[in-house]
Design a protein around this motif. Structure first.
Motif, PDB file in Angstrom:
ATOM      1  N   UNK A  60       5.556   9.520  -6.948  1.00  0.00           N
ATOM      2  CA  UNK A  60       4.534   8.573  -6.519  1.00  0.00           C
ATOM      3  C   UNK A  60       4.524   7.320  -7.377  1.00  0.00           C
ATOM      4  N   UNK A  61       4.684   7.490  -8.675  1.00  0.00           N
ATOM      5  CA  UNK A  61       4.736   6.325  -9.567  1.00  0.00           C
ATOM      6  C   UNK A  61       5.938   5.449  -9.248  1.00  0.00           C
ATOM      7  N   UNK A  62       7.068   6.079  -8.955  1.00  0.00           N
ATOM      8  CA  UNK A  62       8.265   5.299  -8.606  1.00  0.00           C
ATOM      9  C   UNK A  62       8.050   4.544  -7.298  1.00  0.00           C
ATOM     10  N   UNK A  63       7.439   5.198  -6.321  1.00  0.00           N
ATOM     11  CA  UNK A  63       7.158   4.524  -5.051  1.00  0.00           C
ATOM     12  C   UNK A  63       6.172   3.373  -5.253  1.00  0.00           C
ATOM     13  N   UNK A  64       5.153   3.603  -6.080  1.00  0.00           N
ATOM     14  CA  UNK A  64       4.212   2.533  -6.400  1.00  0.00           C
ATOM     15  C   UNK A  64       4.939   1.358  -7.037  1.00  0.00           C
ATOM     16  N   UNK A  65       5.816   1.657  -7.977  1.00  0.00           N
ATOM     17  CA  UNK A  65       6.589   0.603  -8.629  1.00  0.00           C
ATOM     18  C   UNK A  65       7.459  -0.171  -7.655  1.00  0.00           C
ATOM     19  N   UNK A  66       7.969   0.513  -6.626  1.00  0.00           N
ATOM     20  CA  UNK A  66       8.814  -0.178  -5.647  1.00  0.00           C
ATOM     21  C   UNK A  66       8.023  -1.188  -4.827  1.00  0.00           C
ATOM     22  N   UNK A  67       6.720  -0.999  -4.734  1.00  0.00           N
ATOM     23  CA  UNK A  67       5.877  -1.961  -4.008  1.00  0.00           C
ATOM     24  C   UNK A  67       5.656  -3.242  -4.794  1.00  0.00           C
TER      25      UNK A  67
ATOM     26  N   UNK B 186       0.835  -1.205   0.000  1.00  0.00           N
ATOM     27  CA  UNK B 186       0.000   0.000   0.000  1.00  0.00           C
ATOM     28  C   UNK B 186       0.865   1.248   0.000  1.00  0.00           C
ATOM     29  N   UNK B 187       0.538   2.162  -0.893  1.00  0.00           N
ATOM     30  CA  UNK B 187       1.117   3.496  -0.930  1.00  0.00           C
ATOM     31  C   UNK B 187       0.105   4.409  -0.252  1.00  0.00           C
TER      32      UNK B 187
ATOM     33  N   UNK C 189       7.947  -4.165  -7.361  1.00  0.00           N
ATOM     34  CA  UNK C 189       9.202  -4.467  -8.046  1.00  0.00           C
ATOM     35  C   UNK C 189       9.059  -4.290  -9.553  1.00  0.00           C
ATOM     36  N   UNK C 190       8.156  -3.397  -9.954  1.00  0.00           N
ATOM     37  CA  UNK C 190       7.935  -3.134 -11.374  1.00  0.00           C
ATOM     38  C   UNK C 190       8.068  -1.646 -11.615  1.00  0.00           C
ATOM     39  N   UNK C 191       9.031  -1.225 -12.439  1.00  0.00           N
ATOM     40  CA  UNK C 191       9.176   0.202 -12.693  1.00  0.00           C
ATOM     41  C   UNK C 191       7.958   0.767 -13.417  1.00  0.00           C
ATOM     42  N   UNK C 192       7.608   1.984 -13.067  1.00  0.00           N
ATOM     43  CA  UNK C 192       6.465   2.645 -13.683  1.00  0.00           C
ATOM     44  C   UNK C 192       6.966   3.947 -14.290  1.00  0.00           C
ATOM     45  N   UNK C 193       6.684   4.159 -15.554  1.00  0.00           N
ATOM     46  CA  UNK C 193       7.106   5.386 -16.215  1.00  0.00           C
ATOM     47  C   UNK C 193       5.907   6.297 -16.418  1.00  0.00           C
TER      48      UNK C 193
END
Length: 191
Positions: A164-171, A87-88, A173-177
């Motif tokens: 926020x997208x980077x933090x979401x991706x860290x949850x 969860x973010x 393990x998938x990068x988000x651009x």
């Protein structure tokens, strides 16, 4: 199976241009909780709507919550919480400071059974950063403190919100651009 993104807005919903609304538009497969009454929130119906949505998903979920949506998320019952992979929790509300949100108090202070990141601002008008930090400690969350970021919404200049997208991706393990349009949450790992 990749988790489904569940977007959990706060009091009065997240309107056009808000990072939650932009993510909902751009990430195919994302789902957004809808509350019966965005202006007069009550814990039972709000938590119930989120639990129903989480349990309706075919597999695990990752939550992106804002403001009162964070507090709604931490009130989830055990069955729904068991489905949460991460969860973010952005700019959590402080229901003890606003009478209209009083039904959400007291805020749970036990560790969450999933990985979580709390993001708070040094000058959020709705929740002091120290309170947000206390939430993070009690929930066992990672804590990201932003300097002078307001309520981390459209009014404070956070539309697309790449951090926020980077933090979401860290949850996941998938990068988000943020520049990618119409990506699918299931395919984030291949971006």
């Amino acid at each position: 199976m990749q988790p489904t993104l569940v977007i959990v807005p706060g009091w009065r919903d997240s309107g056009p241009g808000h990072w939650q609304s932009l993510w909902a538009e751009r990430m195919q497969g994302a789902v957004r909780v809808v509350q019966d009454d965005w202006d007069a929130p009550h814990r039972g119906p709000w938590v119930g709507a989120l639990e129903k949505l989480v349990l309706a998903q075919p597999g695990p979920v990752v939550i992106a919550a804002h403001s009162l949506g964070c507090i709604t998320t931490v009130h989830l019952g055990p069955a729904a919480a068991a489905r949460v992979a991460g969860a973010l929790l952005v700019a959590p509300a402080d229901p003890e400071r606003r009478a209209v949100l009083h039904d959400f108090a007291p805020v749970p202070s036990t560790p969450l059974p999933y990985r979580s990141i709390v993001v708070a601002s040094s000058n959020d008008p709705f929740c002091p950063v120290r309170r947000a930090g206390a939430y993070a400690r009690s929930w066992g969350s990672e804590f990201v403190r932003m300097q002078n970021a307001g309520h981390i919404n459209v009014e404070s200049g956070h539309g697309d919100w790449p951090l926020g997208l980077a933090l979401l991706g860290s949850l996941t393990d998938a990068p988000v651009r943020p520049s990618v349009r119409r990506e699918t949450f299931d395919n984030l790992a291949t971006l």
